[in-house]
Design a protein around this motif. Structure first.
Motif, PDB file in Angstrom:
ATOM      1  N   PHE A   3      11.181   6.438 -12.807  1.00 27.95           N
ATOM      2  CA  PHE A   3      10.754   6.864 -11.478  1.00 27.95           C
ATOM      3  C   PHE A   3       9.255   7.109 -11.424  1.00 27.95           C
ATOM      4  N   GLN A   4       8.744   7.079 -10.198  1.00 31.78           N
ATOM      5  CA  GLN A   4       7.326   7.339  -9.994  1.00 31.78           C
ATOM      6  C   GLN A   4       6.991   8.780 -10.385  1.00 31.78           C
ATOM      7  N   HIS A   5       7.870   9.705  -9.988  1.00 29.97           N
ATOM      8  CA  HIS A   5       7.647  11.090 -10.391  1.00 29.97           C
ATOM      9  C   HIS A   5       8.645  11.429 -11.488  1.00 29.97           C
ATOM     10  N   GLU A  43       0.828  -1.199   0.000  1.00 36.58           N
ATOM     11  CA  GLU A  43       0.000   0.000   0.000  1.00 36.58           C
ATOM     12  C   GLU A  43       0.865   1.252   0.000  1.00 36.58           C
ATOM     13  N   ASN A  44       0.223   2.409  -0.090  1.00 37.79           N
ATOM     14  CA  ASN A  44       0.960   3.671  -0.135  1.00 37.79           C
ATOM     15  C   ASN A  44       1.815   3.822   1.111  1.00 37.79           C
ATOM     16  N   GLY A  45       3.086   4.115   0.881  1.00 36.78           N
ATOM     17  CA  GLY A  45       3.975   4.310   2.019  1.00 36.78           C
ATOM     18  C   GLY A  45       4.556   3.016   2.555  1.00 36.78           C
ATOM     19  N   ALA A  46       4.322   1.894   1.854  1.00 40.61           N
ATOM     20  CA  ALA A  46       4.847   0.624   2.340  1.00 40.61           C
ATOM     21  C   ALA A  46       6.367   0.569   2.222  1.00 40.61           C
ATOM     22  N   GLY A  47       6.935   1.395   1.333  1.00 45.40           N
ATOM     23  CA  GLY A  47       8.384   1.422   1.194  1.00 45.40           C
ATOM     24  C   GLY A  47       8.885   0.935  -0.153  1.00 45.40           C
ATOM     25  N   LYS A  48       8.009   0.840  -1.127  1.00 50.06           N
ATOM     26  CA  LYS A  48       8.403   0.319  -2.433  1.00 50.06           C
ATOM     27  C   LYS A  48       9.386   1.247  -3.138  1.00 50.06           C
ATOM     28  N   SER A  49       9.000   2.522  -3.237  1.00 52.50           N
ATOM     29  CA  SER A  49       9.890   3.456  -3.941  1.00 52.50           C
ATOM     30  C   SER A  49      11.224   3.553  -3.221  1.00 52.50           C
ATOM     31  N   THR A  50      11.179   3.546  -1.899  1.00 50.36           N
ATOM     32  CA  THR A  50      12.416   3.614  -1.133  1.00 50.36           C
ATOM     33  C   THR A  50      13.328   2.454  -1.507  1.00 50.36           C
ATOM     34  N   LEU A  51      12.767   1.259  -1.578  1.00 52.37           N
ATOM     35  CA  LEU A  51      13.584   0.083  -1.873  1.00 52.37           C
ATOM     36  C   LEU A  51      14.212   0.181  -3.265  1.00 52.37           C
ATOM     37  N   ARG A 106       7.832  16.451  -0.457  1.00 51.40           N
ATOM     38  CA  ARG A 106       8.575  15.418  -1.182  1.00 51.40           C
ATOM     39  C   ARG A 106       8.869  14.196  -0.330  1.00 51.40           C
ATOM     40  N   LYS A 107       8.735  14.338   0.974  1.00 49.86           N
ATOM     41  CA  LYS A 107       9.026  13.184   1.831  1.00 49.86           C
ATOM     42  C   LYS A 107       7.859  12.229   1.947  1.00 49.86           C
ATOM     43  N   LEU A 108       6.708  12.619   1.438  1.00 49.89           N
ATOM     44  CA  LEU A 108       5.566  11.719   1.459  1.00 49.89           C
ATOM     45  C   LEU A 108       5.674  10.729   0.311  1.00 49.89           C
ATOM     46  N   SER A 109       5.189   9.522   0.518  1.00 48.18           N
ATOM     47  CA  SER A 109       5.127   8.599  -0.607  1.00 48.18           C
ATOM     48  C   SER A 109       4.085   9.142  -1.577  1.00 48.18           C
ATOM     49  N   GLY A 110       4.214   8.724  -2.858  1.00 50.71           N
ATOM     50  CA  GLY A 110       3.379   9.305  -3.905  1.00 50.71           C
ATOM     51  C   GLY A 110       1.897   9.275  -3.574  1.00 50.71           C
ATOM     52  N   GLY A 111       1.410   8.127  -3.177  1.00 49.09           N
ATOM     53  CA  GLY A 111      -0.015   7.990  -2.907  1.00 49.09           C
ATOM     54  C   GLY A 111      -0.455   8.843  -1.731  1.00 49.09           C
ATOM     55  N   ASN A 112       0.404   8.963  -0.757  1.00 51.85           N
ATOM     56  CA  ASN A 112       0.039   9.756   0.411  1.00 51.85           C
ATOM     57  C   ASN A 112      -0.026  11.233   0.083  1.00 51.85           C
TER      58      ASN A 112
HETATM   59  N1  LIG Z   1      13.151  11.731   2.258  1.00 49.33           N
HETATM   60  C1  LIG Z   1      12.332  11.186   3.178  1.00 49.33           C
HETATM   61  N2  LIG Z   1      12.348  11.600   4.454  1.00 49.33           N
HETATM   62  C2  LIG Z   1      11.540  11.066   5.375  1.00 49.33           C
HETATM   63  N3  LIG Z   1      10.656  10.085   5.122  1.00 49.33           N
HETATM   64  C3  LIG Z   1      10.577   9.629   3.867  1.00 49.33           C
HETATM   65  C4  LIG Z   1      11.397  10.140   2.831  1.00 49.33           C
HETATM   66  N4  LIG Z   1      11.096   9.502   1.684  1.00 49.33           N
HETATM   67  C5  LIG Z   1      10.124   8.611   2.001  1.00 49.33           C
HETATM   68  N5  LIG Z   1       9.810   8.678   3.309  1.00 49.33           N
HETATM   69  C6  LIG Z   1       8.810   7.854   4.010  1.00 49.33           C
HETATM   70  O1  LIG Z   1       9.110   6.484   3.833  1.00 49.33           O
HETATM   71  C7  LIG Z   1       7.917   5.713   3.699  1.00 49.33           C
HETATM   72  C8  LIG Z   1       7.978   4.867   2.457  1.00 49.33           C
HETATM   73  O2  LIG Z   1       7.871   5.699   1.321  1.00 49.33           O
HETATM   74  P1  LIG Z   1       7.890   5.141  -0.162  1.00 49.33           P
HETATM   75  O3  LIG Z   1       7.946   6.327  -1.061  1.00 49.33           O
HETATM   76  O4  LIG Z   1       8.957   4.121  -0.311  1.00 49.33           O
HETATM   77  O5  LIG Z   1       6.444   4.457  -0.283  1.00 49.33           O
HETATM   78  P2  LIG Z   1       5.798   3.670  -1.496  1.00 49.33           P
HETATM   79  O6  LIG Z   1       5.649   2.268  -1.091  1.00 49.33           O
HETATM   80  O7  LIG Z   1       6.565   3.920  -2.742  1.00 49.33           O
HETATM   81  O8  LIG Z   1       4.345   4.332  -1.564  1.00 49.33           O
HETATM   82  P3  LIG Z   1       3.439   4.845  -2.822  1.00 49.33           P
HETATM   83  O9  LIG Z   1       2.681   3.675  -3.306  1.00 49.33           O
HETATM   84  O10 LIG Z   1       2.519   5.835  -2.194  1.00 49.33           O
HETATM   85  O11 LIG Z   1       4.322   5.443  -3.839  1.00 49.33           O
HETATM   86  C9  LIG Z   1       6.769   6.719   3.719  1.00 49.33           C
HETATM   87  O12 LIG Z   1       6.208   6.718   4.999  1.00 49.33           O
HETATM   88  C10 LIG Z   1       7.423   8.049   3.426  1.00 49.33           C
HETATM   89  O13 LIG Z   1       6.723   9.098   4.046  1.00 49.33           O
END
Ligand SMILES: Nc1ncnc2c1ncn2[C@@H]1O[C@H](COP(=O)(O)OP(=O)(O)OP(=O)(O)O)[C@@H](O)[C@H]1O
Ligand SMILES: [Mg+2]
Lengths: 358, 515
Positions: B93-95, B46-54, B405-411
């Motif tokens: 990238f997502q964005h 789900e949104n914010g699960a950490g996919k983009s981060t990984l 920018r620190k929010l995940s895309g969906g959030n």
């Molecule tokens: N630069 C940052 N600083 C602090 N927190 C961050 C940063 N980037 C991401 N996060 C947090 O890390 C968590 C994971 O974010 P991520 O972007 O990996 O989610 P996601 O799985 O890709 O979600 P989505 O489906 O919404 O794109 C989120 O809670 C987000 O707010």
């Protein structure tokens, strides 16, 4: 092999706070090295540049006097730079402000005109600078002309206008053919804050500008408008902030403050119009604005620091026979160090060896 | 033929115990993941699960706090995207990461490492767009392009470098079904050629169509690795969210009343050389109803949105009427003051400023929100408003008042929609409301839009997602090359009819496949 900057994942606030300090030390070390290579003692130079001006009351006043136009102009420029608009022509706006304000001083010269002259001169100074600043803004919003070029080129136009006036129509007939105007009447002269002192009321204007700007940028929608326009122009348009009126507004403000600096300098320090009324304040103020990181308080501090290098440079020229250009070089080094320090706080350098080619 | 997933050699890439900490938040928590050569591997959550981060860690954009990456069995450290590209990774990238002012070809050329000149790029670009059916005009400036077309640039840019592992972070969220189908064919082909693909998407049906293995993340941890074809989309969604996702309720009675929006014979020249012009657009939206606008990206949706929002002004005041007032020549804040609200397609950079905090971002709709008084910002009110939006719309934030920018895309999407809905506008125009949000959040957003209509607002939803429109809309029209089909009650539309309108062949008969 080449190197690239990669963003640091976590920017430490301590590092961010210490960066300017480190930048200063580095700049002094570099300058010291240069002075040493020129065969002078860096320690003596440090003494002349920094310690002596700071320990002598006369130079301390001189510091404030020099910092005044720098702070006024740089504060104005910070409005432009925040919105990502590049007003490089503050020097010209300064000159035109001085010219328009002086026009009244010369008009009323030798008459019984009273207290109203000075405020009106200041107002004219602001108007002159603002109008000169609005030219590049108008050209940009109307025809899309790059404001960097036009604002810069208008500096030379302004200087030539001044030159023409003091050599021609405004020359003091009793001035032995020197290219300068008559000396302003007391009613057209900005007085020192303290009797017999050098610091005139312009310093107060600078202080007011700093405080007002701190409030405007931090607390008002107009301040937010500039920040948004600079950081995300599309979002700014979405917020209903028209980029045209933003451009006009910031150029008018920065031009107006530069013009105010010009007229206060002429009526407070010089006392008459002459071909050269600025040691390049309008350009140095760009450095000051960035040294102060576009923050009003930062700009105030930066103006004082840069003023110090001016004064130190003058005495170094006399006492150590160091060229005056060294001062400008040092200002440049300082700015580079501060900017580099800022960059290194948010980014780190990484060497990349070219692996598999494409 | 797809490469055999269970083949002996080492996996192409193996992630071991990857963790990423942001302050108190563990965005990735000991993630293990391996991808075989030629495999199409889905990464879900789900949104914010950490996919983009990984995937950003894998691509060298951000540095992991702990963990190891192995490439063909060999431990590697990927310090930057350049190193990642040299290893053979490509990422969309997502964005978007494009320069608006440059042309398509220039954008591609600047991003390639190595010596590419424009002519070569242009040639290669044509080749790739033809082979994979990703149509792109090399000389158009990016700012004139729709999101769907921008996405294409990013994909083509990766393919140009012949990657061995292609990472796609929600590539289809802005593609039309046809474009997506093209992409899948492309991906199947790449996979058969031995290229591995790591695929992030919220659209579970396409994951089931495309992938044989899926890793599911929840709150930064791997909760399951499954074969998506063996479970239903519903079951997968339940694994992601930890509970079942319901349907939205639209059954509340509605009585469309006064016209909140009336567009009559709106004509708009294209913005710039290649933009789409709008021709004779007629559109109404009444209080109490949801009006849907379907269409393939790049057919004038962006222009229509700009004309409705007032970011671009119409020729005369009567072309756009909001709440009975002619506003064709009134700017966006004037329209907001009449009770209108707008949510554009692109959340980062258009709806929100990336480097500004959420509370500052509430100021963007300052004309209608109570966040300023006589020109002064009410800092506390802005903070409170941001907090309320975050709570009411279930926006997961990494800290109290983070930068957008620190929010995940969906959030972030939930935030920018929430920012407008929360003040109960009389009219809201939303472009792509659920782009890149997970099933649960999509439901939340759609429900909020429907509820808003039921409470007496007029809602206009521009979307490429036909399922979404059929779910929420009361009346619908289709936009094609800058003209709008008649607006008809949703019951009178079939998917086939919409498909034909979208391709502009509604009048012509036969020969065209439906969507
Ligand atoms: N630069 C940052 N600083 C602090 N927190 C961050 C940063 N980037 C991401 N996060 C947090 O890390 C968590 C994971 O974010 P991520 O972007 O990996 O989610 P996601 O799985 O890709 O979600 P989505 O489906 O919404 O794109 C989120 O809670 C987000 O707010
Ligand atoms: Mg993401």
């Amino acid at each position: 092999m080449r190197f690239e900057l990669t963003p640091r994942p976590n920017v430490s606030p301590v590092m961010r706070a210490l960066a300017p300090v480190a930048a200063f030390i580095t700049a002094f070390l570099i300058a010291g090295l240069v002075i040493w290579l020129m065969g002078r003692s860096p320690a003596a130079a440090f003494d002349v540049y920094v310690l002596q001006p700071l320990s002598d009351p006369w130079s301390l006043q001189e510091l404030v006097v020099k910092a005044t136009p720098l702070a006024l102009i740089a504060i104005g420029l910070s409005y432009c730079f925040r919105a990502n608009l590049w007003n490089i022509g503050a020097e010209g706006q300064y000159v035109i402000g001085a010219v328009l304000g002086s026009w009244l001083a010369l008009k009323t010269h030798g008459t019984e005109a009273g207290l109203w002259v000075l405020p009106l001169m200041l107002l004219l100074g602001i108007i002159g600078g603002a109008l000169w600043g609005l030219i590049p803004a108008f050209l940009k919003t109307r025809f899309g002309v790059n404001e960097i070029l036009t604002s810069l080129m208008l500096v030379y136009v302004a200087q030539l206008v001044l030159d023409y006036l003091v050599r021609g129509p405004w020359r003091d007939p009793k001035g032995f053919n020197f290219p300068q105007s008559v000396t302003f009447d007391p009613s057209a002269t900005l007085h020192p804050i303290f009797e017999g002192g050098r610091v005139h009321f312009g310093a107060l204007f600078a202080l007011i500008a700093v405080l007002a700007t701190a409030v405007i940028l931090g607390r008002t929608l107009f301040g937010y408008r500039l920040k948004l326009t600079g950081d995300a122009p599309r979002a700014a348009r979405f917020a209903g902030f028209s980029s045209k009126s933003t451009t006009m507004a910031v150029f008018a403000i920065s031009g107006g403050l530069a013009g105010l600096a010009g007229i206060t300098e002429v009526s407070g320090q010089i006392g008459q119009l002459q071909p050269s009324i600025s040691p390049g304040y309008g350009f140095t103020a760009i450095t000051v604005a960035f040294l102060g990181r576009l923050n009003p308080i930062g700009i105030l501090i930066a103006a004082l620091v840069v003023a110090l290098t001016f004064i130190g440079g003058e005495s170094a020229q006399i006492l150590l026979k160091l060229p005056l250009d060294l001062t400008q070089a040092f200002q440049g080094i300082l700015l580079l160090c501060v900017l580099a320090g800022d960059a290194l706080v948010s980014y780190r350098i990484r060497f990349v060896t070219r692996g598999g080619g494409k | 033929m797809k490469a055999d997933v269970s083949s002996s050699g080492p996996p192409l890439v193996e992630l071991k115990g990857i963790s990423k900490r942001y302050g108190d938040l563990l965005a990735n928590d000991g993630i293990d993941l391996s991808i075989e050569p030629g495999e199409i591997h889905a990464l879900l959550g789900e949104n914010g699960a950490g996919k983009s981060t990984l995937v950003k860690i894998l691509y060298g954009v951000i540095e992991p706090s702990a963990g190891e990456i192995r490439w063909e069995g060999r431990p590697v450290s990927i310090g930057s995207p350049v190193e990642a590209r040299n290893l053979g990774l490509g990422m969309v990238f997502q964005h978007f990461s494009l320069f608006d002012e440059l042309t398509v070809a220039e954008n591609i050329a600047v991003a390639l490492s190595g010596d590419w000149d424009l002519a070569t790029v242009r040639g290669k670009l044509g080749e790739i767009s033809r082979t994979y059916g990703l149509a792109l005009d090399a000389d158009r400036a990016v700012w004139t392009l729709s999101a769907g077309e921008r996405q294409r640039i990013e994909i083509v840019r990766c393919l140009l470098q012949n990657p061995r592992l292609l990472i796609l972070d929600e590539p289809t969220s802005v593609l039309t079904p046809q474009e997506a189908e093209h992409l899948f064919t492309t991906l199947d082909r790449l996979s058969a050629e031995g290229c591995s693909i790591l695929y992030i998407s919220h659209k579970l049906e396409e994951v089931r169509r495309l992938c044989r293995r899926a890793t599911i993340l929840r709150a930064g941890r791997v909760v399951a690795t499954i074969d998506p074809r063996a479970s239903s989309a519903r079951e997968i969604a339940a694994l992601m969210v930890g509970s079942e996702v319901g349907e939205i309720r639209t059954d509340a009675p509605h009585h469309p009343e006064g016209e909140m929006l009336k567009v009559a014979s709106l004509n708009l020249p294209p913005a710039g050389m290649h933009g789409q012009s709008l021709r004779d657009i007629d559109l109404t939206a009444r209080a109490g109803e949801v009006v849907g606008i379907a269409g393939i990206a790049g057919n004038g949706q962006t222009e229509l949105f700009a004309a409705l929002s007032g970011e671009r002004l119409a020729g005369g005041p009567d072309a756009v009427v909001i709440a009975g007032r002619p506003v064709g020549t009134t700017g966006i804040d004037g329209r907001r003051r009449l009770g209108a609200a707008f949510v554009p397609e692109e959340r980062l950079g258009h709806a929100a400023a990336p480097t500004h905090r959420l509370s500052e971002n509430t100021l963007i709709s300052h004309a209608a929100a109570e966040v300023s008084r006589s020109g002064f910002i009410l800092v506390n009110a802005a903070r409170r408003l941001a907090r309320t939006i975050v709570q009411s719309f279930d926006v997961r934030t990494p800290e109290g008042d983070p930068q957008a920018r620190k929010l995940s895309g969906g959030n972030l999407q939930k935030f920018v929609i929430g920012r407008e809905i929360i003040r109960k506008p009389k009219l809201i125009v939303v472009d792509q409301p659920t782009w890149g949000v997970d099933a649960g959040a999509a439901r939340l957003i759609r429900q909020a839009l429907v509820d808003l209509a039921r409470q007496g607002s007029a809602v206009v939803v521009v979307s490429q997602d036909l399922d979404e429109l059929f779910e929420v809309a009361d009346r619908m029209a289709v936009i094609h090359q800058g003209t709008l089909s008649p607006l008809k009650p949703i019951g009178e539309w079939t998917k086939e009819a919409v498909g034909l309108e979208m391709l502009g062949v509604a009048q012509a008969s036969g020969g065209v496949h439906a969507v």
